[in-house]
Write an enzyme that holds these catalytic residues in place. Structure first.
Site, mmCIF file in Angstrom:
data_model
loop_
_atom_site.group_PDB
_atom_site.id
_atom_site.type_symbol
_atom_site.label_atom_id
_atom_site.label_comp_id
_atom_site.label_asym_id
_atom_site.label_seq_id
_atom_site.Cartn_x
_atom_site.Cartn_y
_atom_site.Cartn_z
ATOM 1 N N TYR A 142 -35.571 13.696 -5.292
ATOM 2 C CA TYR A 142 -36.928 14.322 -6.617
ATOM 3 C C TYR A 142 -35.330 13.179 -7.780
ATOM 4 C CZ TYR A 142 -39.718 17.763 -4.572
ATOM 5 O OH TYR A 142 -40.715 18.581 -4.005
ATOM 6 N N LYS A 193 -32.132 13.814 8.262
ATOM 7 C CA LYS A 193 -32.262 13.299 9.153
ATOM 8 C C LYS A 193 -30.994 11.903 9.591
ATOM 9 C CE LYS A 193 -36.249 11.201 11.451
ATOM 10 N NZ LYS A 193 -37.155 11.734 11.909
ATOM 11 N N ASP A 225 -37.280 16.816 11.398
ATOM 12 C CA ASP A 225 -38.961 16.569 11.845
ATOM 13 C C ASP A 225 -39.149 17.875 13.593
ATOM 14 O OD1 ASP A 225 -37.242 15.425 13.413
ATOM 15 O OD2 ASP A 225 -38.450 13.495 14.316
ATOM 16 N N ASP A 249 -38.446 21.732 0.055
ATOM 17 C CA ASP A 249 -39.180 21.471 -0.458
ATOM 18 C C ASP A 249 -40.264 21.961 0.760
ATOM 19 O OD1 ASP A 249 -41.860 21.773 -2.296
ATOM 20 O OD2 ASP A 249 -42.119 19.942 -1.764
ATOM 21 N N ASP A 253 -42.384 25.435 2.548
ATOM 22 C CA ASP A 253 -43.389 26.098 2.074
ATOM 23 C C ASP A 253 -44.157 26.618 4.080
ATOM 24 O OD1 ASP A 253 -44.603 25.547 -0.535
ATOM 25 O OD2 ASP A 253 -45.965 24.631 0.452
#
Ligand code: IPM
Ligand code: MG
Length: 360
Positions: A142, A193, A225, A249, A253
């Site tokens: 970000y 990752k 993942d 982020d 959700d």
């Protein structure tokens, strides 16, 4: 001693849900003589319309001076087409996070038993769910440099961002997560990752080093993942999850939706001294703005988190959370959590019901 709370309604449903949270805060303030002083300022698209920029100097100054900040949400389609990224509503939010050093984002995903049937997952998969996602909030892709959007030779457009963390940034969010895990189920899953991205190889190394300071906490690692898959397959395996800005982020959700509605989930963004900004996990939902149907409970619960973490008023927070549970027991539901046999209420009716429950 008085305590300054800066309220930032923002855009879309922001002003509607924040109005309800204000009612609740003003009620508890009067009941318990908390000495809260509420003021409002502009951020996001509302600030762009009024001043031309998403984070006016006056708002930033007020945010720095406040003891805590309560935010609604920012963003909307009318501001999405501006080619200048600095004049996007989201920049207002990201600016406050980074300028105030709010690196520690706590996003609890708790299933209220009353809402077990509102989840799209089977009740047995989600009942009793209580996860805390700890998201790094002021670094990673970000904020990494260089970043940009350019046209290369031959007129080919190219966009680029940089995913970077140094070990200090990883260590400080790691500590927040280990401390949180220690105070609850003592299990921490670090999501990365590391099979592809060097930055997360470092992430994993630092988490392993920190683990030596927290031997009582069980540490595991998971690729992002797989973590996304496990969250919908068997979410109750998680206690505390720690991850970087972008993965956090996305996963937050997904975790939110396990609980039936993203309209129920609060969040806290804290600096090293627990000063913080509190906001619902959901966005500005421009498609339903102005209709009085948004769920104000995530914002009301964010106000409760604010009282607990930044304003040293844990009992007031407990009372608000109990009041929310009570209105759910009364079968009152906004559209997003509506199910058969329940009574559908508007945004303001829901806020009024929480205020009434507080008074009982
Ligand atoms: C969130 C939001 C923000 C983010 C947006 C509005 C910039 O999605 O708080 O999760 O990506 O951090
Ligand atoms: Mg998000």
């Amino acid at each position: 001693m008085s305590k300054k709370v800066l309220v930032l309604p923002g855009d879309g449903i922001g002003p509607e849900i924040v109005a309800e949270a204000r009612k609740v805060l003003e009620t508890i303030n009067a009941q318990m003589s908390l000495g809260l002083e509420l003021s409002e300022a502009l951020v996001g698209g509302a600030a762009i319309d009024a001043t031309g920029i998403p984070l006016p100097e006056a708002t930033l100054t007020a945010a720095k001076e406040a003891d805590a900040i309560l935010l609604g949400a920012v963003g909307g389609p009318q501001w999405d087409t501006n080619p200048d990224f600095q004049i996007r509503p989201e920049k207002g939010l990201l600016g406050i996070r980074s300028q105030l050093g709010l690196f520690g984002n706590l996003r609890p995903a708790i299933l209220y038993p009353q809402l077990a049937h509102a989840s799209t997952l089977k009740p047995e998969v989600v009942s009793g769910l209580d996860i805390l996602i700890v998201r790094e909030l002021t670094g990673g892709i970000y904020f990494g440099q260089p970043r940009g959007y350019r046209t290369k030779e031959g007129g080919v457009r190219e966009g680029f961002n940089t995913y970077v963390y140094d070990e200090n940034e990883i260590r400080r969010i790691g500590r927040v997560a280990f401390e949180a895990a220690r105070a609850r189920g003592k299990k921490l899953c670090s999501v990365d990752k590391a099979n592809v991205l060097e930055v997360t190889v470092l992430w994993r190394e630092v988490m392993n080093e920190l683990h030596a300071e927290y031997p009582d906490v069980e540490l595991s690692h998971m690729y992002v993942d797989n973590a996304a898959m496990q969250l919908v397959r068997a979410p109750k395996q998680f206690d505390v999850v720690v991850t970087g800005n972008m993965f956090g982020d996305i996963l937050s959700d997904a975790a939110a939706m396990l609980t039936g509605s993203i309209g129920m989930l609060p969040s806290a963004s804290l600096d090293a001294n627990n000063k913080g900004m509190y906001e619902p996990c959901h966005g500005s939902a421009p498609d339903i703005a102005g209709q009085g149907i948004a769920n104000p409970l995530a914002t009301i619960l964010s106000a409760a988190m604010m009282l607990r973490y930044s304003l040293n008023a844990g009992e007031a927070a407990d009372r608000i959370e109990a009041a929310v549970s009570k209105v759910l027991d009364q079968n009152l539901r906004t559209a997003d959590i509506m199910s058969e046999g329940m009574r559908r209420v508007s945004t303001s009716e829901m806020g009024d019901a929480v205020v009434a429950a507080l008074a009982e």
